[in-house]
Design a protein around this motif. Structure first.
Motif, short mmCIF file in Angstrom:
data_model
loop_
_atom_site.label_atom_id
_atom_site.label_comp_id
_atom_site.label_asym_id
_atom_site.label_seq_id
_atom_site.Cartn_x
_atom_site.Cartn_y
_atom_site.Cartn_z
N LEU A 106 0.82 -1.21 0.00
CA LEU A 106 0.00 0.00 0.00
C LEU A 106 0.86 1.27 0.00
N GLY A 107 2.15 1.11 0.29
CA GLY A 107 3.05 2.27 0.24
C GLY A 107 3.55 2.75 1.58
N THR A 108 3.25 2.02 2.67
CA THR A 108 3.73 2.40 4.00
C THR A 108 5.12 1.84 4.25
N ASP A 109 5.98 2.64 4.84
CA ASP A 109 7.30 2.19 5.27
C ASP A 109 7.10 1.31 6.50
N VAL A 110 7.43 0.02 6.40
CA VAL A 110 7.12 -0.92 7.47
C VAL A 110 8.35 -1.76 7.81
N ARG A 111 8.58 -1.93 9.12
CA ARG A 111 9.70 -2.72 9.64
C ARG A 111 9.12 -3.90 10.40
N LEU A 112 9.57 -5.10 10.08
CA LEU A 112 9.05 -6.32 10.70
C LEU A 112 10.05 -6.87 11.71
N ILE A 113 9.55 -7.20 12.91
CA ILE A 113 10.34 -7.88 13.92
C ILE A 113 9.75 -9.28 14.08
N SER A 114 10.54 -10.30 13.74
CA SER A 114 10.04 -11.67 13.81
C SER A 114 11.22 -12.63 13.81
N VAL A 115 10.93 -13.92 13.69
CA VAL A 115 11.98 -14.95 13.66
C VAL A 115 11.62 -16.00 12.61
N VAL A 116 12.66 -16.56 11.99
CA VAL A 116 12.50 -17.72 11.10
C VAL A 116 13.65 -18.67 11.39
N GLY A 117 13.53 -19.91 10.89
CA GLY A 117 14.59 -20.88 11.05
C GLY A 117 15.64 -20.76 9.95
N ASP A 118 16.73 -21.50 10.12
CA ASP A 118 17.78 -21.49 9.11
C ASP A 118 17.59 -22.64 8.12
N ASP A 119 16.34 -22.78 7.66
CA ASP A 119 15.99 -23.85 6.74
C ASP A 119 15.52 -23.27 5.41
N ALA A 120 15.14 -24.14 4.49
CA ALA A 120 14.71 -23.68 3.16
C ALA A 120 13.48 -22.80 3.24
N TYR A 121 12.54 -23.15 4.13
CA TYR A 121 11.34 -22.32 4.30
C TYR A 121 11.71 -20.92 4.79
N GLY A 122 12.66 -20.86 5.74
CA GLY A 122 13.08 -19.56 6.25
C GLY A 122 13.69 -18.69 5.17
N ASP A 123 14.53 -19.29 4.35
CA ASP A 123 15.15 -18.54 3.24
C ASP A 123 14.08 -18.02 2.28
N LEU A 124 13.09 -18.87 1.98
CA LEU A 124 12.05 -18.48 1.04
C LEU A 124 11.18 -17.36 1.59
N VAL A 125 10.79 -17.50 2.86
CA VAL A 125 9.93 -16.49 3.48
C VAL A 125 10.65 -15.14 3.55
N LEU A 126 11.92 -15.14 3.92
CA LEU A 126 12.68 -13.90 3.98
C LEU A 126 12.77 -13.25 2.60
N LYS A 127 13.05 -14.06 1.59
CA LYS A 127 13.19 -13.52 0.23
C LYS A 127 11.88 -12.91 -0.25
N GLU A 128 10.76 -13.63 -0.07
CA GLU A 128 9.46 -13.11 -0.52
C GLU A 128 9.08 -11.83 0.21
N THR A 129 9.37 -11.80 1.51
CA THR A 129 8.99 -10.64 2.31
C THR A 129 9.80 -9.41 1.91
N LYS A 130 11.09 -9.59 1.71
CA LYS A 130 11.94 -8.47 1.30
C LYS A 130 11.56 -7.99 -0.10
N THR A 131 11.28 -8.92 -1.01
CA THR A 131 10.90 -8.56 -2.37
C THR A 131 9.62 -7.74 -2.39
#
Length: 363
Positions: A106-131
């Protein structure tokens, strides 16, 4: 401001926690030169505090769950206790993360505080979220942990039949982690939390940042009761009817019970209540105002994610200066757009699309 200061400022905007050596490497200058430029910008009031917070830069902090979502939907009417031909897909999810992505789109500057694992799902979630445009600098990727996973099953009409979640990693989204980001949270224009957080973490947030505008998503009936001790400190709350009943403990057997439940929240200190009721719309309540907002026409493809889009729409539009009623109308447009896409988050959502969706529909 010099051209070099502007270059450094742009790097800081993209990553408020960027190291001075990293800046030096990117700009091919010495670390000491970077330090001098940052000191000069601090003296000028362009940046301030730890983490290089940029003066007058309005942003939102979201603290909450970050999942890998696995979704299954049969091609025909669902048959219990049998294998149903259909489609299975995976995507980044989690209530807090979904709200953050909707805000970014929507155009808001947003910072996320959360945790993911060091697994394939974590890598994918981080990539999609940053993109998608979310600042993930405050997301911790934890070794030897499994990324939170949410498995949901829809019927062929798009309504959820059942879901199972494995969110044990969220034990690491704790007070110790949040203390590393106190300045980031304190300087936010608004804070959004979900009840995937532990009781201890919620207590810390509502105590440490009691003077901030805190928005709460109650997530589910099983987790909603966690919000009860903090109602008087909540700026805006968006439960659905089942979650609201779970929090209040009041009966929900007739239409008059809905008014009693809404009144209960206001009496217990919630500043703004947006009680979502599916096809019956949204009941908006404050101490002084009340309005029933009818839902927008929609062809439901996937019922997951509408609530996340709604809350993101509320925060985005209220920070933009809209009245509560207009913000609710805008948020309803966000929810309608979310409902009409197979993904939990409609990748096409943006402010202009929402405005076009609601412009011919009265509040």
């Amino acid at each position: 401001m010099t051209s070099r200061e502007d270059e450094i400022l742009q790097l800081i905007k993209s990553d408020p926690f960027i190291q001075q050596q990293t800046i030096a490497n990117l700009l091919n200058i010495s670390r000491s030169a970077v330090a001098v430029h940052i000191m000069n910008m601090t003296k000028k009031g362009i940046i301030r505090g730890k983490g290089y917070f940029i003066a007058n830069q309005q942003y939102v902090v979201v603290i909450g769950g970050m999942n890998m979502d696995i979704l299954g939907q049969p091609d025909a009417a669902f048959i219990e206790r049998d294998s149903n031909p259909g489609k299975v897909k995976g995507s980044a999810g989690g209530v807090g993360r979904n709200i953050a992505e909707n805000l970014a789109r929507l155009g808001t500057d947003v910072r996320l505080i959360s945790v993911v694992g060091d697994d394939a799902y974590g890598d994918l979630v981080l990539k999609e979220t940053k993109t998608a445009g979310v600042n993930i600098s405050a997301v911790n990727q934890i070794s030897n942990q499994t990324t939170s996973t949410y498995l949901s099953l829809l019927d062929n009409q798009g309504d959820m039949v059942a879901a199972v979640s494995d969110m044990s990693i969220l034990e690491h989204l704790n007070v110790g982690l949040l203390t590393q980001h106190v300045e980031l949270i304190r300087n936010a224009a608004a804070i959004i939390v979900d009840t995937n957080l532990s009781d201890t973490t919620l207590a810390y947030i509502f105590s440490k940042f009691a003077d901030k505008h805190i928005y709460l998503d109650s997530v589910s009936s099983a987790k909603a009761a966690k919000a009860r001790p903090y109602l008087s400190r909540i700026h805006t709350m968006k439960p659905n009817l089942i979650e609201a009943q779970a929090i209040s403990g009041l009966p929900l057997e007739s239409e008059s019970d809905i008014d009693d439940i809404a009144e209960w929240f206001i009496q217990h200190g919630v500043k703004r209540l947006f009680l979502t009721m599916g096809a019956d719309g949204v009941l908006y309540r404050t101490e002084y105002d009340e309005k029933l907002m009818r839902p927008l026409p929609v062809s439901v493809v996937n019922a997951n994610g509408a609530g996340d889009a709604f809350l993101a729409g509320l925060v985005h539009s209220q920070l933009g200066g809209l009245s509560d009623v207009d913000a609710c109308h805008f948020a309803s447009g966000c929810a309608a757009i979310a409902l009409e896409h197979a993904n939990t988050i409609n990748p096409n959502i943006n402010e202009l699309l929402v405005q076009q969706r609601i412009e011919d529909v009265p509040c």
